[in-house]
Design an enzyme around this catalytic site. Structure first.
Site, short mmCIF file in Angstrom:
data_model
loop_
_atom_site.label_atom_id
_atom_site.label_comp_id
_atom_site.label_asym_id
_atom_site.label_seq_id
_atom_site.Cartn_x
_atom_site.Cartn_y
_atom_site.Cartn_z
CG PHE A 168 26.13 -75.33 9.10
CD1 PHE A 168 25.09 -75.84 8.33
CD2 PHE A 168 27.06 -76.23 9.63
CE1 PHE A 168 24.97 -77.20 8.09
CE2 PHE A 168 26.96 -77.60 9.40
CZ PHE A 168 25.91 -78.09 8.62
CB CYS A 169 21.13 -72.54 10.87
SG CYS A 169 21.45 -70.78 11.12
CB THR A 170 18.26 -72.18 6.64
OG1 THR A 170 17.89 -73.50 7.01
CG2 THR A 170 17.81 -71.90 5.21
CB CYS A 188 24.30 -71.18 13.53
SG CYS A 188 24.18 -70.19 12.04
CB ILE A 191 23.03 -73.07 4.13
CG1 ILE A 191 23.40 -73.91 5.35
CG2 ILE A 191 23.20 -73.89 2.85
CD1 ILE A 191 22.33 -74.91 5.75
#
Length: 310
Positions: free
Chosen positions: A177-179, A184, A206
């Site tokens: 996952f990433c912002t 990702c 996220i």
């Protein structure tokens, strides 16, 4: 929400052979709609975060989606009371998020997208290796419970971290996952190329998880770093309590702001003993300009920092 400013994070991996030619009309569209922020264009796609009125953001999105290649561009929204950006830019890049590995192409292969509503079930599986693909200073502010922190300073370090720590023959299920989803997604393309078989990534990142998953069901712990003047957001997408050191760009909390090593705009506990004298002098001069602009109730174009998710 009642806030006047819409903040839109958007990206899409798509082949844009004419990305150089797209720069000027895209910039004009942003200016015509009074949209601030920075968008990156590369042959592999588009990425960035922008802000404006509801009408302005809708105008930009309509223009982007009039291009068949961008009709389904991914975007997430949050809201604030003041403009988090003062400048409007469109930059040309080799990559819209820099991994630095030739041949990695999310337009050809990516992992399995996981909707936010299904994310909790996936990462609760004990067989799933959960990796946070963001940088160390972002992870320190908040992450999913049980996630592995690669302790990378830039996304460029991610490939070497994977090679040094994980084996496709042993780690059968990997979730990342990433912002906002872009890092990702690219990381999943890289990992498939390295032989990892079951690779998953959080669709929309996220921010989309915050948007769609009720806080009482959340497996997130802490705030989420964002790439604008808000610095962090909470699960309800309201602005967090962090500031950002303009010298080293590190997020700083209330305790760090109370430190003897914190000087607004000049240094913080993370950098006070490592700044060169030239950098320190430049920061002091810059802070004086910011304070002067504030005293005159004027926006200060270098008082705020934007960097695309990297």
């Amino acid at each position: 929400m009642s806030q006047a400013i819409v903040v839109a994070a958007l990206y899409k991996f798509v082949t844009l052979e004419d990305y150089v030619e797209l720069r000027e009309p895209l910039l004009k569209t942003m200016l015509d709609n009074n949209v601030k922020g920075t968008l990156l264009l590369a042959q592999e796609g588009i990425n960035g975060t922008v802000s404006g009125t509801r009408e302005g953001i809708d105008g930009l999105l309509a223009w982007l989606r009039s291009d068949p290649r961008l009709v389904d561009i991914d975007h997430k929204e949050s809201y604030c009371d003041e403009q988090p950006f003062y400048r409007t830019k469109v930059k040309l890049k080799k990559e819209i998020v820099t991994l630095g590995v030739p041949g990695v192409d999310p337009n050809k292969a990516v992992g399995t997208y996981v909707e936010p509503k299904d994310w909790n079930a996936l990462i609760s599986d004990p067989e799933v290796l959960l990796i946070d693909t963001r940088n160390d200073y972002e992870v320190a502010i908040g992450t999913f419970k049980g996630a592995i922190d690669p302790k990378t300073e830039t996304f460029r370090e991610f490939p070497e971290y994977i090679k040094a720590n994980f084996d496709p023959s042993k780690h059968k299920k990997v979730a990342m996952f990433c912002t906002g989803g872009i890092r990702c997604e690219k990381a999943s393309s890289y990992m498939l190329g390295e032989g990892f078989e079951s690779v998953y990534h959080l669709k929309g990142g996220i921010l989309k998880y915050f948007e769609e998953v009720p806080q009482e069901e959340s497996l997130w712990d802490g705030d989420c770093f964002v790439f604008d003047n808000r610095v962090t957001v909470r699960h309800d997408l309201s602005e967090g309590e962090y500031d950002q050191c303009h010298a080293c760009r590190h997020p700083i909390n209330a305790q760090e702001r109370a430190s003897e090593h914190y000087s607004p705009g000049v240094s913080c506990p993370h950098c006070w003993d490592s700044l060169s004298e030239k950098t320190r002098r430049s920061a002091i001069d810059r802070q004086k300009q910011i304070e002067l602009a504030k005293a005159r109730n004027l926006p200060h174009p270098i008082g705020y920092y934007y960097k695309a998710e990297a």
